[in-house]
Design an enzyme around this catalytic site. Structure first.
Site, PDB file in Angstrom:
ATOM      1  N   ASP A 227      14.696 -16.387  -9.262  1.00 33.53           N
ATOM      2  CA  ASP A 227      14.081 -15.478  -8.332  1.00 33.53           C
ATOM      3  C   ASP A 227      15.226 -14.662  -7.725  1.00 33.53           C
ATOM      4  O   ASP A 227      16.352 -15.131  -7.681  1.00 33.53           O
ATOM      5  CB  ASP A 227      13.376 -16.337  -7.281  1.00 33.53           C
ATOM      6  CG  ASP A 227      12.813 -15.505  -6.175  1.00 33.53           C
ATOM      7  OD1 ASP A 227      12.201 -14.492  -6.489  1.00 33.53           O
ATOM      8  OD2 ASP A 227      12.986 -15.890  -5.021  1.00 33.53           O
TER       9      ASP A 227
ATOM     10  N   PHE B 187      -0.840  -9.672   4.892  1.00 38.78           N
ATOM     11  CA  PHE B 187      -0.125  -9.389   3.660  1.00 38.78           C
ATOM     12  C   PHE B 187      -0.570 -10.338   2.562  1.00 38.78           C
ATOM     13  O   PHE B 187      -0.795 -11.515   2.800  1.00 38.78           O
ATOM     14  CB  PHE B 187       1.374  -9.554   3.913  1.00 38.78           C
ATOM     15  CG  PHE B 187       2.213  -9.308   2.712  1.00 38.78           C
ATOM     16  CD1 PHE B 187       2.616  -8.021   2.396  1.00 38.78           C
ATOM     17  CD2 PHE B 187       2.614 -10.350   1.891  1.00 38.78           C
ATOM     18  CE1 PHE B 187       3.390  -7.788   1.290  1.00 38.78           C
ATOM     19  CE2 PHE B 187       3.388 -10.109   0.785  1.00 38.78           C
ATOM     20  CZ  PHE B 187       3.779  -8.829   0.482  1.00 38.78           C
TER      21      PHE B 187
ATOM     22  N   ASP C  30       7.586 -19.061  -5.813  1.00 38.41           N
ATOM     23  CA  ASP C  30       8.292 -19.552  -6.999  1.00 38.41           C
ATOM     24  C   ASP C  30       7.811 -20.925  -7.430  1.00 38.41           C
ATOM     25  O   ASP C  30       8.275 -21.458  -8.433  1.00 38.41           O
ATOM     26  CB  ASP C  30       9.796 -19.632  -6.715  1.00 38.41           C
ATOM     27  CG  ASP C  30      10.336 -18.324  -6.212  1.00 38.41           C
ATOM     28  OD1 ASP C  30       9.947 -17.291  -6.773  1.00 38.41           O
ATOM     29  OD2 ASP C  30      11.132 -18.340  -5.265  1.00 38.41           O
TER      30      ASP C  30
END
Lengths: 1199, 282
Positions: A414, A553, A843
């Site tokens: 990542d 979000f 992740d």
């Protein structure tokens, strides 16, 4: 996940038919709803008892035994043991029963102890007292007696005893702060909101008067999702319906902060709490070594069976002559004679199996387990991987994968938070095309007016100024930051200066950076209070905005919005998000200029966000509110409906500007990536950032170098050509040069002149992955894989990380994801070992999917670290983790496995040979005690220690020379060739032992007094030679000697001798036979026996020594070269060549100091007491002898 | 010296038929060289699987150690040689039952007309520890016959265990011939120490060169299992008997090692040069 599903199903079935619903209804305070509402269905829920323990006192033994014998190996030994008990076998049941019993007992004790600890923890948890409301009074009760529907009071700093719906708090605004540190490790305070209609109930009596029901979904383990609905009944009105979301839910395990007390109603209790549902263990990952070990085991099982079969057949062939089957001196008993032939043959077969069963050793499993267990501790203790900033060291969650770290071929990393520090700094903003850069020297002061801003472009006009302020306000308002004040009661009249002291807390560091940056530009966000956001503007005046809605979000929309109402009554919608998600929604504003600026910033490696707004009139807002309300109220598919609603609201925006935030690279990230690439590991960076940003970062961290030829596979390119053409063109480019590449690779040290980097974006990837009707997708996929395999670095940008909830569901292929990529590579033809490293919750899917998941303990919480197999504090530690620990553990465990097979071949093959000389009668060669103890005590400890501390190449060398890693990848040390070599070595040694002893015993006397040795002496001789050979073979393989190695190695030989003396020296009253009496001592009194022992040991070690010396001299691998180099240094032979070669290999490696200094520091011998003043590293060495920066002696060829 | 008698010309071939009992045969042989020092007389059997599992375990060590309860109730392992006619067998088991019972006598045919009997010593052929610790007669001061009361002799034996020898310290379970036999051999072809021929004084060799004859009381049948019987005379140095294997092996391994050493030296020399160049070219 499947498991929990099954569990839920089972629970539902057990609970009865009426529970077979998707939602549950909870009666707050156990009050029945007023008539007319839904029928009151008493539902049964489990009590609040948490049971994390596996066993109870009663079922421990049977259940534990059952668990243990589910392992194939244990089961195998149990079968052998039973066979020994039932039929007449050559060895007594003790020989296999004792080790099995030992193994089982040790495991049972360990598991029992762990379970006892769990019981203790459970009890402590279940018995801690809880306040709850009963008939308007506060009552204390044990936590486990809590039931669904109870109203619970929790005080500050207490943890919630079960999952609660937040009813009211002591704070007037109906909020409370919670940390979920024990749930997901995020220590930031989160705000939860009480149900609007109940937040006024502040006393016990009030709350008791509450009459409401809650409908909510059945328990599910997702911590961040909750859908429910509360019906509050008033005597007068119709019931008021309110939606409940995760912001109303207080989870068990979380802690109440900054709030005096709260009331809540229990909805999920005991094992149904989200925390408990999250307990379930992750799926077990198995390492490649384990797989090959299992394959070898099967091979040995086949060998075992075929040996037994051969012997059985030969036995009956041999016995076909009656005088052999039953000579006059050795007759059978009646019962033996009467048994039928087939049964006899079968028993004989089993008996041979038992005789040879030691070829698959019990102790190997134990040793491997112990090696892994201790090995993971050694990683945890590594002080070089300890990070002082965070005060955390590496954490090993799965000890089974230590060796897998040495096998990694693909690293998926990542970017944000992993490669970079995730420490954002506001760099610049662009409003209407004008670029503003906050003063670099600005020290956090609130700067008056525009003097703190460098105008790069011409100064804006009046309207520009208006826009500018709007922009800053937008940034100030559009976020979910909480302000953590030191003093909460200070009230709204806080002076502007003290505003500096407040700390912003948010789950997203971008937001913090933005708000802090804007603070420097004159707008300070003060607080969120009673749904009013307060901002301090440039004129030091407080502006208050009423916060109407937050459109939170998510990673699909990649933007968030707030709807606020200003003091003047105007309603604004501010939206902030990634450029790609904002631009399509924009209808007004200088899109092109801003886009250009955004791209410019992205190239510089900055993270960009765009800000847009929309003015809403009251009617519009009402529509919006209804839309949202409806979506929030939905019980099913709420997420989806919300997303749709958001989509409708966030459109027709007016673009304000863009921001750029810098995320600095982590220290040594570039160094680490470079090392990984040198080690032949392909690094893939997966990021959600823009392509330009990501590419810039990749250049910065040396993922791409100047000579890297970049291949782009992006949406833009695909728009120009068809996907097909692009793909094939790329593959042609790559393959054209791959010929040259392989030639370079052959030398193993090439600088990789043709270095390819691939950039692909999410859209293109999803095109490739998308299944197509004509089935050409697999073709595309293969072409793509082909390209990827030839690229040393791949950058995937614009990845939409798979949403958490989708992790477990089969992922829709159109949604290209980290998970998808990892899976794609993992399942590709060569089955390479993949490692995924990341820090954030996004992740997790990737970490779980990869062979090895590494979590970086980062700023975005600990979710990644919790789900990973290994957690490290910083990305740079990955280098040591892979190149040093991974390499060493791989070498160690492969040696361990091979050695175990080797020594058991040595052990059993003479037995096999002996059958030819004893009429296939299953006579054992060795005494029972030797059979039992060979694997347990005579030869077990040296290999265990070896497998823990061996460093075939020193740590420093490994770190300095990453290309050594190439020597071990692809399971190089456990290939068939190596395996066969070891097996043949074992067979050769066994032949030497057996026939050596055979020729010595044949037709000759070996004592000085003419007396004769019997069969037990023969066996003891073979056994003695074997124990010594096998141990010395290990000594030959050991490159790294510590005092422990010496101690254990010579100690176990000594123990063997001492044991034999003792075993043969006494008439043991508890034995029914005294066959070993004085056998060993008599043997030692004979000169030829000594000579033979020395001779046979030499002969059996000779081929191995020979092979070693020859291979090292003629075809040295890089590892061996490194060994040699060090050896030469150690010999204080300052030759120029090896050094020069190393320097030419690693131009980057600096060589400070004179040569002699290196010699002393590198090859510092393992005499720690003699060298106390060697600096910090050596103090580390003293604590953990395995980390000594030193090499042992080389294998000495005696030729 | 093979005296099995399978060869019809052998004087012992007459003993192959079970009718002739007792069968005594005589075999002549010549010693080319005189034997200095103590000489050890072995009997050797071949194709006799003393290491067969059923055979090896067919004994009761506690009975042999003089345990009175085991004497009357031998271990199950002794089957089918555990009891005979409802009486426990002492010593029980197949090993004891099949004890070697040929008698060998050695005569030197000197220059004189009559042969001289070579004195054979029958003590000191078993391990000291076996004789003194591991094997014991049942406790008690009475004569052996009393001690072994209630037991019967092994089926194939002629005499009971307490009549194995006339001397009391070599009788019963501690009879050295018996102890030697009870130590099972490792291989189907084996030899066991039969007698010692001690050197009398330094002047005369123990066995001077000359013609000898071996007088055999042939009891032990080996023909049924294709076996062979031998008598071996051997002298022994401090390193034990003549052992060509060790010598040859040592010479072979030594020379191989030396050869390898030379080869490796050459290789090492070459490698250094080549590796240096290789390092430079990289």
């Amino acid at each position: 996940m499947d498991c929990s599903l099954v569990r839920t199903l089972v629970r539902r079935y057990c609970a009865g038919e009426e529970n077979w619903v998707d939602s549950r209804t909870i009666y707050v305070g156990h009050r029945e709803p007023p008539p007319g509402a839904d029928a009151y269905i008493p539902q049964r829920y489990p009590d609040n008892r948490i049971v994390s323990s596996k066993y109870t006192f009663w079922n421990f033994i049977p259940k534990n035994l059952f668990e243990q014998f589910r392992r194939i190996a244990n089961f195998y030994f149990l079968i052998i043991f039973l066979v020994q008990l039932i039929i007449d076998t050559p060895t007594s049941p003790v020989t296999s029963g004792l080790p099995l019993f030992f193994v089982i007992t040790v495991t049972a004790i360990k598991q029992g102890y762990e379970d006892w600890l769990r019981h203790k923890a459970d009890n402590a948890m279940n018995q801690c007292s809880v306040h709850f409301i009963q008939h308007g009074k506060l009552v204390r009760k044990q936590s486990r007696k809590l039931r669904v529907g109870d109203i619970v009071m929790v005080k500050e700093d207490e943890t919630f005893p079960c999952d609660l719906v937040f009813l009211s708090s002591s704070r007037g605004d109906g909020t409370c702060h919670v940390t979920t540190a024990s749930l997901d490790g995020e220590s930031s305070h989160k705000t939860h909101y009480a149900v609007q209609d109940t937040k006024g109930f502040h006393t016990e009596e009030d709350i008791d008067g509450l009459h409401a029901t809650i409908e909510c979904e059945q328990p599910q383990p997702d911590l961040y999702k909750f859908v429910g609905r509360i019906n509050v009944y008033n005597d007068l009105n119709d019931p008021v319906v309110r939606p409940l979301g995760s912001e109303n839910l207080l989870l068990r395990g979380a802690t109440l902060k900054n709030t005096e007390k709260i009331f809540g109603v229990a909805i999920y209790t005991g094992m149904e709490t989200k925390m408990a549902l999250n307990y379930q263990s992750k799926s077990q990952k198995r390492s490649a070594v384990e797989k090959s070990m299992n394959v070898f085991l099967i091979v040995y099982l086949c060998i075992l069976i075929s040996k037994a079969l051969i012997n059985t057949v030969l036995k009956y062939v041999w016995q076909s002559e009656p005088f052999r089957d039953e000579p006059w001196y050795n007759q059978k008993t009646e019962s033996e004679r009467q048994r039928n032939l087939f049964l006899r043959a079968f028993t004989d077969f089993l008996a041979f199996m038992v005789l040879f069963n030691y070829i698959i050793p019990v102790s190997m499993y134990v040793t491997v387990e112990m090696q892994k267990f201790f090995g993971s501790y050694f990683i945890t203790w590594d002080e070089e991987m300890f990070d002082e900033d965070t005060g955390e060291g590496p954490v090993v969650n799965t000890s089974d994968l230590n060796e897998e770290l040495g096998q990694v071929e693909y690293v998926f990393t990542d970017k944000t938070g992993t490669l970079t520090e995730n420490n954002m700094e506001f760099k610049e903003c662009c409003i209407e095309g004008h670029v503003y850069v906050p003063h670099a020297v600005c020290n956090g002061q609130v700067l008056p007016d525009a003097s703190g801003i460098d105008m790069i472009d011409s100064s804006p006009g009046v309207s520009g100024r208006e826009r500018e302020e709007l922009f800053f306000r937008a940034i100030c308002l559009c976020h979910t930051i909480q302000v953590k004040d030191d003093d909460e009661v200070d009230g709204p009249r806080k002076s502007p200066d003290s505003g500096k002291s407040c700390v912003y807390i948010s789950s997203s560091p971008d937001e913090v950076a933005l708000v802090e940056g804007v603070q420097r530009l004159g707008f300070t966000f003060l607080r969120l209070k009673n749904n009013y956001m307060e901002i301090l503007n440039r004129d030091n005046a407080i502006e208050r905005f009423e916060l109407l809605e937050i459109l939170s979000f998510d990673s699909v929309r990649r933007r968030m919005s707030v709807i606020v109402k200003s003091a003047t009554g105007e309603i604004y919608l501010f939206c902030k998000g990634a450029d790609s998600s904002i631009f399509p929604q924009v209808i007004e504003g200088r899109v092109d200029q801003i886009r250009a600026r955004v791209e410019h910033s992205a190239v510089e490696g900055l993270r960009t966000l765009c800000v847009a707004y929309k003015r809403l009139i009251q009617e519009e807002y009402e529509g919006v509110r209804k839309l949202l309300q409806a979506a929030k109220m939905a019980l099913q598919d709420r997420e989806k409906k919300l997303a749709e609603a958001y989509e409708q609201i966030e459109k027709d925006l007016i673009l304000l500007g863009a921001t750029a935030v810098e995320d600095r690279l982590q220290e040594k990230a570039a160094d680490t990536i470079e090392a990984l690439q040198k080690a032949g590991i392909k690094v893939w960076v997966l990021t959600g950032d823009k392509m330009e940003t990501a590419a810039a970062t990749c250049y910065a961290c040396k993922l791409f170098r100047r000579n890297t030829q970049l291949l782009e596979l992006t949406t833009k390119k695909i728009e120009e050509q068809s996907l097909h053409d692009v793909l094939f063109e790329l593959s042609k480019t790559v393959l054209r040069c791959s010929g040259g590449l392989t030639r370079d690779n052959f030398s193993g040290l090439s600088a990789d002149v043709h270095d390819y980097g691939l950039i692909i974006d999410g859209a293109a990837l999803s095109l490739i992955m998308k299944p197509q009707e004509d089935g050409s997708s697999s073709n595309y996929r293969e072409v793509f894989l082909e390209i990827c395999r030839n690229c040393s670095a791949v950058l995937c940008c614009r990845m939409a990380p798979l949403q958490k909830a989708q992790v477990h569901a089969p992922c829709p292929l159109s949604l290209a994801s980290d998970w998808g990529i990892v899976k794609l590579i993992k399942l590709s033809k060569e089955h390479p070992i993949t490692l995924a490293i990341g820090d954030g919750a996004n992740d997790v899917s990737m970490i779980l999917e990869a062979h090895v998941g590494v979590g970086v303990v980062g700023k975005e919480g600990r979710q990644a670290a919790r789900n990973s197999d290994y957690a490290i504090p910083k990305f740079k530690h990955l280098k040591k983790m892979l190149l040093v620990h991974g390499h060493l553990y791989y070498v160690r465990i492969s040696e361990l496995v091979q050695y175990f097979f080797y020594k058991n071949v040595c052990f059993i093959f003479p037995q096999f040979l002996y059958q030819f000389f004893c009429g296939f009668s299953q006579q054992t060669l060795y005494d029972t005690a030797y059979l039992t103890l060979y694997n347990i005590s005579f030869t077990s400890l040296p290999i265990l220690l070896y497998s823990l501390v061996e460093q075939h190449v020193g740590i420093d060398t490994l770190r300095r020379d990453p290309s050594l890693y190439r020597d071990v990848t692809k399971n190089a040390l456990l290939r068939w060739r190596v395996f066969i070599y070891w097996t043949f070595l074992g067979v050769f040694d066994a032949l030497v032992f057996f026939f050596g002893a055979y020729f010595m015993f044949e037709n000759t006397t070996v004592t000085s007094n003419g007396q004769i040795f019997g069969n037990w002496t023969f066996g003891t001789l073979v056994f003695t030679v074997m124990v010594f050979t096998v141990t010395l073979k290990l000594a030959l393989d050991t490159h790294y000697w510590t005092w422990m190695n010496h101690f254990v190695l010579w100690g176990s030989l000594l123990f063997y001798v001492a044991f034999s003396l003792l075993w043969g020296g006494v008439v043991w009253p508890f034995l029914s036979y005294q066959r070993m009496y004085y056998v060993f001592i008599q043997m030692l009194s004979s000169g030829p026996a000594w000579l033979a022992i020395v001779l046979l040991i030499t002969v059996s070690l000779l081929p191995d020594v020979l092979k070693k010396v020859l291979c090292q001299q003629l075809w040295p691998s890089a590892t061996e070269r490194a060994q040699n180099t060090c050896v030469r240094w150690q010999d204080h032979l300052p030759e120029l060549t090896p050094l020069a070669s190393l320097q030419s290999l690693h131009p980057s490696a600096a060589w400070p100091g004179s040569h002699s200094e290196q010699v002393t520091s590198l090859c510092w011998e393992s005499k720690e007491h003699e060298a106390p003043a060697h600096g910090a590293r050596l103090s580390l060495s003293r604590r953990h002898p395995s980390w000594k920066p030193c090499f042992g002696g080389p294998p000495s060829g005696d030729g | 010296i093979d005296y099995t008698g399978t060869d019809p010309s052998s004087p012992c071939s007459k003993c192959l038929s079970p009718d002739v009992t007792p069968c005594v045969c005589t075999i002549n042989f010549t010693l080319e060289q005189s034997f200095e020092g103590n000489v050890f007389m072995y009997y050797g059997l071949s194709n006799f699987y003393q290491n067969h599992r059923r055979y090896v375990k067919s004994r009761d060590d506690s009975q042999l150690n003089g345990d009175p309860s085991a004497l009357l109730n031998p271990s199950k392992e002794c089957e089918p040689y555990r009891s005979n006619e409802d009486k426990p067998i002492a010593p029980c088991g197949a090993i004891a039952n099949s004890m070697f019972n040929d008698t060998l006598e050695l005569f030197l045919i000197g220059n004189e007309s009559y042969p001289t009997l070579i004195p054979l010593k029958k003590k000191g052929i078993a391990w000291w520890t076996d004789k003194n610790v591991k094997f014991r007669n049942p406790p008690g001061g009475e004569p052996l016959e009393e001690l072994f009361k209630g037991t019967t002799k092994p089926v194939n034996w002629v005499k009971p265990v307490y009549r194995l020898d006339s001397e009391s310290d070599n009788n019963g379970f501690i009879n050295e011939d018996f102890i030697v036999w009870m130590r099972t051999a490792a291989l189907p072809t084996f030899r066991k120490l039969y007698r010692l021929i001690e050197r009398k004084n330094d002047l005369h060799p123990t066995l001077p060169a000359g013609r000898y004859y071996l007088n055999i009381t042939y009891n032990y049948p080996v023909h049924s299992f294709d076996g062979r019987k031998r008598m071996i005379l051997s002298t022994i140095s401090w390193m034990g008997g003549k052992n060509p294997f060790l010598g040859i092996a040592y010479i072979a391994v030594g020379s191989i090692s030396f050869l390898l050493g030379v080869v490796l030296l050459v290789i090492n020399h070459k490698y250094r040069n080549s590796s240096n160049t290789a390092d430079i070219t990289i």
